[in-house]
Scaffold this motif. Structure first.
Motif, mmCIF file in Angstrom:
data_model
loop_
_atom_site.group_PDB
_atom_site.id
_atom_site.type_symbol
_atom_site.label_atom_id
_atom_site.label_comp_id
_atom_site.label_asym_id
_atom_site.label_seq_id
_atom_site.Cartn_x
_atom_site.Cartn_y
_atom_site.Cartn_z
ATOM 1 N N ILE A 168 0.772 -1.643 -0.314
ATOM 2 C CA ILE A 168 -0.357 -0.026 -0.088
ATOM 3 C C ILE A 168 0.749 1.185 0.543
ATOM 4 C CG2 ILE A 168 -1.954 1.238 1.154
ATOM 5 C CD1 ILE A 168 -2.204 -1.396 2.167
ATOM 6 N N ASP A 169 0.575 2.028 -0.652
ATOM 7 C CA ASP A 169 1.857 3.172 -1.145
ATOM 8 C C ASP A 169 0.698 4.445 -0.333
ATOM 9 O OD1 ASP A 169 -0.017 4.821 -2.739
ATOM 10 O OD2 ASP A 169 0.675 3.970 -4.555
ATOM 11 N N LYS A 170 1.399 5.752 -0.427
ATOM 12 C CA LYS A 170 1.085 6.538 0.164
ATOM 13 C C LYS A 170 -0.942 7.210 -0.319
ATOM 14 C CE LYS A 170 4.793 8.808 2.267
ATOM 15 N NZ LYS A 170 5.928 9.226 2.616
ATOM 16 N N ASP A 171 -1.163 7.094 -1.395
ATOM 17 C CA ASP A 171 -2.054 7.806 -1.755
ATOM 18 C C ASP A 171 -2.664 6.589 -1.737
ATOM 19 O OD1 ASP A 171 -0.593 9.989 -3.224
ATOM 20 O OD2 ASP A 171 -0.220 9.452 -5.029
ATOM 21 N N GLU A 172 -2.791 5.417 -2.038
ATOM 22 C CA GLU A 172 -3.742 4.164 -1.747
ATOM 23 C C GLU A 172 -4.083 4.770 -0.194
ATOM 24 O OE1 GLU A 172 -2.231 1.197 -4.818
ATOM 25 O OE2 GLU A 172 -1.351 1.144 -3.010
ATOM 26 N N TRP A 173 -2.896 4.877 0.469
ATOM 27 C CA TRP A 173 -3.800 4.284 2.343
ATOM 28 C C TRP A 173 -4.165 5.762 2.068
ATOM 29 C CZ3 TRP A 173 -3.221 1.711 6.405
ATOM 30 C CH2 TRP A 173 -3.680 2.263 7.802
ATOM 31 N N GLN A 174 -4.358 7.245 1.861
ATOM 32 C CA GLN A 174 -4.866 8.094 2.200
ATOM 33 C C GLN A 174 -6.205 7.706 1.605
ATOM 34 O OE1 GLN A 174 -4.042 11.880 0.076
ATOM 35 N NE2 GLN A 174 -5.430 13.101 0.936
ATOM 36 N N LYS A 175 -6.606 7.097 0.143
ATOM 37 C CA LYS A 175 -7.505 6.698 -0.255
ATOM 38 C C LYS A 175 -8.973 6.101 0.623
ATOM 39 C CE LYS A 175 -6.820 7.350 -4.841
ATOM 40 N NZ LYS A 175 -5.782 7.202 -6.296
ATOM 41 N N PHE A 176 -7.918 5.012 1.233
ATOM 42 C CA PHE A 176 -8.747 3.504 2.298
ATOM 43 C C PHE A 176 -8.879 4.399 3.511
ATOM 44 C CE2 PHE A 176 -7.509 0.766 5.291
ATOM 45 C CZ PHE A 176 -8.586 -0.728 4.544
ATOM 46 N N VAL A 177 -7.937 5.231 4.257
ATOM 47 C CA VAL A 177 -8.525 5.957 5.090
ATOM 48 C C VAL A 177 -9.854 6.675 5.760
ATOM 49 C CG1 VAL A 177 -7.512 6.898 7.229
ATOM 50 C CG2 VAL A 177 -6.032 4.999 6.441
ATOM 51 N N THR A 178 -9.605 7.558 4.248
ATOM 52 C CA THR A 178 -10.563 8.439 3.673
ATOM 53 C C THR A 178 -12.171 7.820 3.851
ATOM 54 O OG1 THR A 178 -9.022 9.690 2.635
ATOM 55 C CG2 THR A 178 -12.032 10.056 1.946
ATOM 56 N N SER A 179 -11.930 6.458 3.375
ATOM 57 C CA SER A 179 -13.108 5.659 2.849
ATOM 58 C C SER A 179 -13.654 5.392 3.641
ATOM 59 C CB SER A 179 -13.217 4.484 1.759
ATOM 60 O OG SER A 179 -12.879 5.238 0.312
ATOM 61 N N ASN A 180 -12.980 4.476 5.107
ATOM 62 C CA ASN A 180 -13.057 3.982 6.247
ATOM 63 C C ASN A 180 -12.246 4.905 7.676
ATOM 64 O OD1 ASN A 180 -13.376 1.097 5.168
ATOM 65 N ND2 ASN A 180 -11.775 2.088 4.141
ATOM 66 N N PRO A 181 -12.729 6.095 7.713
ATOM 67 C CA PRO A 181 -12.480 6.948 9.018
ATOM 68 C C PRO A 181 -12.349 6.409 10.538
ATOM 69 C CG PRO A 181 -15.180 7.775 8.324
ATOM 70 C CD PRO A 181 -14.664 6.096 7.184
ATOM 71 N N ALA A 182 -12.740 5.618 10.529
ATOM 72 C CA ALA A 182 -12.927 4.893 11.772
ATOM 73 C C ALA A 182 -11.015 4.756 12.272
ATOM 74 C CB ALA A 182 -14.042 3.933 11.983
ATOM 75 N N LEU A 183 -10.577 3.674 10.897
ATOM 76 C CA LEU A 183 -8.689 3.819 11.061
ATOM 77 C C LEU A 183 -8.399 4.584 11.849
ATOM 78 C CD1 LEU A 183 -8.771 2.158 8.020
ATOM 79 C CD2 LEU A 183 -8.648 0.302 9.776
ATOM 80 N N LEU A 184 -8.428 5.910 12.249
ATOM 81 C CA LEU A 184 -7.812 7.125 12.414
ATOM 82 C C LEU A 184 -8.278 7.558 13.987
ATOM 83 C CD1 LEU A 184 -7.830 9.676 9.768
ATOM 84 C CD2 LEU A 184 -6.439 8.135 10.165
ATOM 85 N N ASN A 185 -9.966 6.283 14.505
ATOM 86 C CA ASN A 185 -9.950 6.906 16.417
ATOM 87 C C ASN A 185 -8.427 6.725 16.919
ATOM 88 O OD1 ASN A 185 -12.167 6.990 15.225
ATOM 89 N ND2 ASN A 185 -12.856 4.884 15.534
ATOM 90 N N ILE A 186 -7.621 5.362 16.749
ATOM 91 C CA ILE A 186 -6.315 5.158 17.931
ATOM 92 C C ILE A 186 -5.357 6.609 17.545
ATOM 93 C CG2 ILE A 186 -6.924 2.804 17.889
ATOM 94 C CD1 ILE A 186 -4.301 3.468 15.993
#
Length: 213
Positions: A168-186
């Motif tokens: 997973i590169d940085k752009d892919e990660w940004q898109k993934f997290v944007t679609s799954n905001p709960a991943l940023l809860n921590i």
């Protein structure tokens, strides 16, 4: 250039340094002052040298001293901005900024990417996610069967690894997290918004104006 030139942070930071940290982070001047009290407490818990070492960091954040934990070591590594093996006050404040509720989402996404990029390669690989997931589960005293973990990894990479190159590169990660905001809860610690309530004396004893130049 950092704000602090001293070898340690045992002395109270100069007013201009406090203002500089406040201007570069989501913290107010009063909150930076409050954080210095917290920093002093942590940095003197094992060795009173005005710096936070790995043992002190684990003891304060994870309530452990010498237990090996990938998550704890990774967080410490990212807080050690200058790469000196210890965390000074500037590192402490600027790293905690990312966990402030008002910190930009972009900062949280970037930090979370580096958290999983254990080899600092600029990519997140499957084994790195597995190591971090196992470590996080361990911190929560949870256990999942290996086949369940593998299923989680399969689902993650199916969605996040857009070009299907196995990482997973940085752009892919940004898109993934944007679609799954709960991943940023921590990546958010709500109490940082009320840090001056935790250390109320700083509100009344502040020697620095709240106006940041």
């Amino acid at each position: 250039m950092g704000c602090f030139n001293s070898k340690s942070s045992k002395e109270v930071p100069r007013q201009e340094n406090i203002r500089a940290l406040a201007s570069r982070t989501a913290f107010t001047i009063s909150e930076v002052q409050a954080l210095f009290e917290l920093f002093k407490s942590i940095s003197s818990s094992v060795v009173d040298d005005g710096l936070i070492n790995m043992e002190e960091f684990q003891l304060a954040i994870f309530k452990i001293r010498r237990k090996e934990n990938i998550f704890a070591h990774r967080i410490f590594h990212l807080f050690d901005v200058k790469g000196k093996g210890v965390i000074d006050f500037e590192d402490f404040v600027r790293s905690l900024h990312v966990f402030h509720p008002n910190a930009p989402t972009e900062d949280k996404i970037a930090f979370s990417f580096r958290l999983y990029d254990l080899k600092d390669s600029g990519y997140i690989e499957r084994n790195e996610v597995k190591q971090m997931l196992v470590a996080l589960l361990s911190e929560s005293e949870m256990k999942l069967a290996d086949e369940v973990i593998e299923t989680i990894l399969d689902k993650t990479f199916l969605e996040a690894d857009i070009n299907q190159d196995g990482r997973i590169d940085k752009d892919e990660w940004q898109k993934f997290v944007t679609s799954n905001p709960a991943l940023l809860n921590i990546m958010t610690l709500p109490y940082l918004r009320d840090i001056t309530i935790t250390f109320p004396s700083f509100i009344f004893n502040s020697t620095v104006d709240e106006v940041v130049a």
